[in-house]
Design an enzyme around this catalytic site. Structure first.
Site, PDB file in Angstrom:
ATOM      1  N   THR A 146      14.613 -36.015  33.026  1.00 42.44           N
ATOM      2  CA  THR A 146      16.150 -35.439  33.835  1.00 42.44           C
ATOM      3  C   THR A 146      17.209 -36.758  33.995  1.00 42.44           C
ATOM      4  OG1 THR A 146      14.570 -37.641  35.196  1.00 42.44           O
ATOM      5  CG2 THR A 146      13.734 -35.289  35.252  1.00 42.44           C
ATOM      6  N   ALA A 184      35.599 -50.460  34.442  1.00 42.32           N
ATOM      7  CA  ALA A 184      36.737 -50.602  32.648  1.00 42.32           C
ATOM      8  C   ALA A 184      35.537 -50.173  31.687  1.00 42.32           C
ATOM      9  CB  ALA A 184      38.146 -51.217  32.847  1.00 42.32           C
ATOM     10  N   VAL A 240      35.627 -54.806  43.402  1.00 41.74           N
ATOM     11  CA  VAL A 240      35.581 -53.726  44.383  1.00 41.74           C
ATOM     12  C   VAL A 240      34.501 -53.516  45.629  1.00 41.74           C
ATOM     13  CG1 VAL A 240      36.212 -51.570  44.873  1.00 41.74           C
ATOM     14  CG2 VAL A 240      37.313 -52.164  42.802  1.00 41.74           C
ATOM     15  N   MET A 320      22.325 -46.106  27.333  1.00 40.60           N
ATOM     16  CA  MET A 320      22.990 -44.117  28.089  1.00 40.60           C
ATOM     17  C   MET A 320      23.217 -43.282  26.931  1.00 40.60           C
ATOM     18  SD  MET A 320      22.252 -44.808  32.160  1.00 40.60           S
ATOM     19  CE  MET A 320      20.881 -44.868  32.940  1.00 40.60           C
ATOM     20  N   HIS A 446      40.199 -41.816  -1.774  1.00 39.99           N
ATOM     21  CA  HIS A 446      41.874 -42.245  -1.603  1.00 39.99           C
ATOM     22  C   HIS A 446      42.584 -41.217  -1.706  1.00 39.99           C
ATOM     23  CE1 HIS A 446      44.872 -44.946  -1.673  1.00 39.99           C
ATOM     24  NE2 HIS A 446      45.230 -44.783  -2.617  1.00 39.99           N
TER      25      HIS A 446
HETATM   26  P1  NAI Z   1      29.360 -48.724  31.695  1.00 35.67           P
HETATM   27  O1  NAI Z   1      28.579 -50.531  32.544  1.00 35.67           O
HETATM   28  O2  NAI Z   1      30.115 -48.885  30.435  1.00 35.67           O
HETATM   29  O3  NAI Z   1      30.693 -49.783  32.827  1.00 35.67           O
HETATM   30  C1  NAI Z   1      31.081 -50.428  33.842  1.00 35.67           C
HETATM   31  C2  NAI Z   1      32.187 -50.959  34.273  1.00 35.67           C
HETATM   32  O4  NAI Z   1      31.837 -51.083  35.921  1.00 35.67           O
HETATM   33  C3  NAI Z   1      31.834 -52.569  34.085  1.00 35.67           C
HETATM   34  O5  NAI Z   1      32.563 -52.900  32.925  1.00 35.67           O
HETATM   35  C4  NAI Z   1      31.353 -53.625  35.039  1.00 35.67           C
HETATM   36  O6  NAI Z   1      31.535 -54.975  35.274  1.00 35.67           O
HETATM   37  C5  NAI Z   1      32.034 -52.597  36.156  1.00 35.67           C
HETATM   38  N1  NAI Z   1      32.149 -53.147  37.538  1.00 35.67           N
HETATM   39  C6  NAI Z   1      30.420 -52.950  37.654  1.00 35.67           C
HETATM   40  N2  NAI Z   1      31.164 -53.011  39.372  1.00 35.67           N
HETATM   41  C7  NAI Z   1      31.519 -53.328  40.170  1.00 35.67           C
HETATM   42  C8  NAI Z   1      32.669 -53.705  40.818  1.00 35.67           C
HETATM   43  N3  NAI Z   1      32.611 -53.713  41.831  1.00 35.67           N
HETATM   44  N4  NAI Z   1      34.339 -53.655  40.693  1.00 35.67           N
HETATM   45  C9  NAI Z   1      34.829 -53.356  39.585  1.00 35.67           C
HETATM   46  N5  NAI Z   1      34.136 -52.872  38.803  1.00 35.67           N
HETATM   47  C10 NAI Z   1      32.652 -53.096  38.482  1.00 35.67           C
HETATM   48  O7  NAI Z   1      29.871 -47.753  32.510  1.00 35.67           O
HETATM   49  P2  NAI Z   1      30.586 -46.438  32.522  1.00 35.67           P
HETATM   50  O8  NAI Z   1      31.868 -46.043  31.593  1.00 35.67           O
HETATM   51  O9  NAI Z   1      30.050 -45.644  34.222  1.00 35.67           O
HETATM   52  O10 NAI Z   1      29.421 -45.475  31.949  1.00 35.67           O
HETATM   53  C11 NAI Z   1      27.782 -45.367  31.922  1.00 35.67           C
HETATM   54  C12 NAI Z   1      27.356 -44.855  30.961  1.00 35.67           C
HETATM   55  O11 NAI Z   1      27.446 -43.869  30.381  1.00 35.67           O
HETATM   56  C13 NAI Z   1      27.160 -46.002  29.899  1.00 35.67           C
HETATM   57  O12 NAI Z   1      25.525 -46.483  29.264  1.00 35.67           O
HETATM   58  C14 NAI Z   1      27.449 -45.603  28.212  1.00 35.67           C
HETATM   59  O13 NAI Z   1      26.837 -45.534  27.742  1.00 35.67           O
HETATM   60  C15 NAI Z   1      27.602 -43.637  28.854  1.00 35.67           C
HETATM   61  N6  NAI Z   1      28.978 -43.351  28.185  1.00 35.67           N
HETATM   62  C16 NAI Z   1      29.258 -43.038  27.112  1.00 35.67           C
HETATM   63  C17 NAI Z   1      29.850 -42.665  26.872  1.00 35.67           C
HETATM   64  C18 NAI Z   1      30.287 -42.505  24.989  1.00 35.67           C
HETATM   65  O14 NAI Z   1      28.874 -42.230  24.712  1.00 35.67           O
HETATM   66  N7  NAI Z   1      31.559 -41.799  24.273  1.00 35.67           N
HETATM   67  C19 NAI Z   1      31.275 -41.622  26.621  1.00 35.67           C
HETATM   68  C20 NAI Z   1      30.776 -42.452  29.174  1.00 35.67           C
HETATM   69  C21 NAI Z   1      29.367 -42.938  29.026  1.00 35.67           C
END
Ligand code: NAI
Length: 467
Positions: A146, A184, A240, A320, A446
């Site tokens: 899910t 970020a 935040v 994830m 190359h």
């Molecule tokens: P993330 O876990 O990568 O980043 C979340 C960020 O938010 C962290 O840096 C954290 O410190 C920050 N944060 C938490 N609480 C906060 C607050 N109160 N104030 C300010 N900052 C805060 O999570 P994200 O970017 O939402 O991605 C979620 C999942 O989706 C990840 O597990 C990622 O692996 C997956 N994903 C993978 C992608 C890819 O493979 N290209 C693309 C997008 C997502």
């Protein structure tokens, strides 16, 4: 549908990359399979509102930014570059529609029955689907796939419009003047990149004192410098506490070094991680236990605590990532059909699709230090790679970490052009337990970007040629 038509060997709940792949593999293995999803469009978050539409927007926005700012160096003059955001969004929708329809045809080809509705476990191998009325499916095996949804943050008032998650950020109707991104991480950096390239001012507000947690610290610091140059604003170490509508815009409140700050902006993207979707499935009544982190508890063969019920993907532990869920989907289907399964969790790559891209497989330097593993490091900058020069895309590096005693590859980290494609070679090498020398002794064409990986592997033994 008659009673006997509702008997299945496997009922998969969720048609994302984990679920639909598990369904197809189970059908290939001769099992009678159904797949339930609340959305008519198959493919889950990844295809509908995740990986695919975000990569479509990243590609289009990069083309726009390059045409506007990056072609003069090639001797290509372009005047009056204009953005047609509506056309860009339409193209994204077309790609999503093609791919979700593609999953539907794969289901048809493999004789998989799709049900639209919300599924819950009713015990005794029964799955009840609430859609147009209620349908009860009888399943010898159930796979819970899910997935996950954007995590909430206390004080942030999501309104499905100006204060939203990645879902809204994939389709803003106009380029925001100022976009505030909370978090970020992967999602924040990717979608922040899209709107920055299209002209928005983007402020990243991040709780930690670094970006992209989990990524190798040296690589993340180098990437941060490049993002600074691109014009991103960063507020690091900022917690935040609130975000709300304020007239036509929004305001974000945060704490930085003990002081209360507030930021006025046009839109807010909340990207602070994802929460597993475990609600509404009646898991507790069916005997399916959760971990203390709220994920479904499974053993190494994806068996939950209830007999005949399995779980895979974002809803269980681990990264994830869509491709991790797919591997688990295949392994889980094989476990059910043949009683054996294996996923090599040491060789699962991860990619951030910014520019330049960031990709990694295996452990970071910090993890190796924490684990007390002796390692040798080889690094090679794209600046010294001929192909990167011809692309005019020279920022970044490849870093190879190998065991100090055995030379076995422990981690490969890339910041640079096409890093997401280059990492595949490192993942295959690690899956075959290769050494840094194995990579160094393999001939690479190359001029290609892949030579940077070979050179970094050579650098592990101090014998890079071009640097
Ligand atoms: P993330 O876990 O990568 O980043 C979340 C960020 O938010 C962290 O840096 C954290 O410190 C920050 N944060 C938490 N609480 C906060 C607050 N109160 N104030 C300010 N900052 C805060 O999570 P994200 O970017 O939402 O991605 C979620 C999942 O989706 C990840 O597990 C990622 O692996 C997956 N994903 C993978 C992608 C890819 O493979 N290209 C693309 C997008 C997502």
């Amino acid at each position: 549908m008659s009673e006997s038509n509702l008997e299945f060997d496997v009922v998969v709940i969720g048609a994302g990359p984990g679920g639909y792949v598990a369904a197809i593999r189970a059908a290939q293995l001769g099992l009678r399979v159904a797949c339930v999803d609340e959305n008519k469009a198959l493919g889950g978050t990844c295809l509908r509102v995740g990986c695919i539409p975000s990569k479509a927007m990243l590609e289009s926005s990069e083309k726009f930014a390059e045409t506007r700012d990056g072609l003069a160096v090639h001797g290509v003059k372009v005047a009056d570059v204009q953005l047609d955001l509506a056309a860009m969004l339409k193209r994204k929708e077309r790609i999503v529609s093609t791919l979700t329809t593609g999953v539907k045809s794969l289901f048809k080809k493999n004789d998989i029955t799709a049900f639209t509705g919300k599924a819950r476990l009713a015990g005794g191998g029964r799955v009840v689907v609430s859609g147009d009325g209620e349908t009860t499916l009888n399943a010898k095996n159930v796979i819970i796939a899910t997935g996950s949804r954007s995590a909430d943050l206390r004080g942030v008032e999501l309104d499905g419009d100006r204060i939203g998650t990645s879902t809204e950020a994939l389709g803003y109707p106009e380029v925001p003047g100022h976009l505030a991104v909370i978090g970020a991480g992967y999602i924040g950096m990717e979608l922040g990149s899209v709107w920055r390239r299209l002209g928005a001012k983007v402020t990243m507000i991040e709780y930690l004192d670094r970006i992209l947690p989990g990524t190798d610290a040296e690589i993340a610091a180098a990437a941060k410098k490049l993002f600074d140059k691109q014009g991103f604003e960063f507020q690091l170490g900022a917690k935040v506490t609130a975000a709300r509508r304020d007239g036509d815009g929004c305001v974000v409140e945060y704490e930085l070094e003990g002081a209360k700050k507030s930021l006025a902006c046009d839109r807010v993207l909340l990207a602070v991680g994802r929460t597993p979707n475990t609600e509404g499935l009646d898991l507790a009544a069916a005997g399916v236990e959760l971990t203390d982190k709220g994920r479904v508890k499974v053993d190494a063969q994806f068996r939950t605590t209830a007999a005949g019920v399995y779980a895979i993907g974002d809803v269980i532990g681990g990264a994830m990532l869509a491709h991790k869920a797919e591997e688990e989907g295949i392994a889980c289907a094989e476990q059910i059909a043949r009683g054996v399964s294996h996923v090599d969790y040491h060789a699962i790559p991860a990619v951030v699709y910014t520019h330049p891209e960031i990709a990694a497989v295996g452990r970071t330097e910090e993890q190796l230090v924490a684990d007390g593993v002796g390692f040798r490091k080889g690094a090679f900058p794209f600046r010294a790679n001929g192909r990167a020069r011809t692309l005019d895309d020279v920022e970044g590096m490849v870093k190879v970490l190998a065991d100090a005693n055995t030379d076995r590859l422990l981690g490969v980290h890339i910041l640079g052009p096409r890093a997401g494609d280059l990492i595949a070679e490192a993942a295959v090498a690690m899956a075959f337990d290769a050494s840094a020398e194995d990579l160094a002794l393999s001939c690479h064409a190359h001029p290609t970007l892949s030579e940077a990986l070979k050179e970094a592997a050579m650098a592990v033994a101090g014998r890079a040629i071009h640097f």
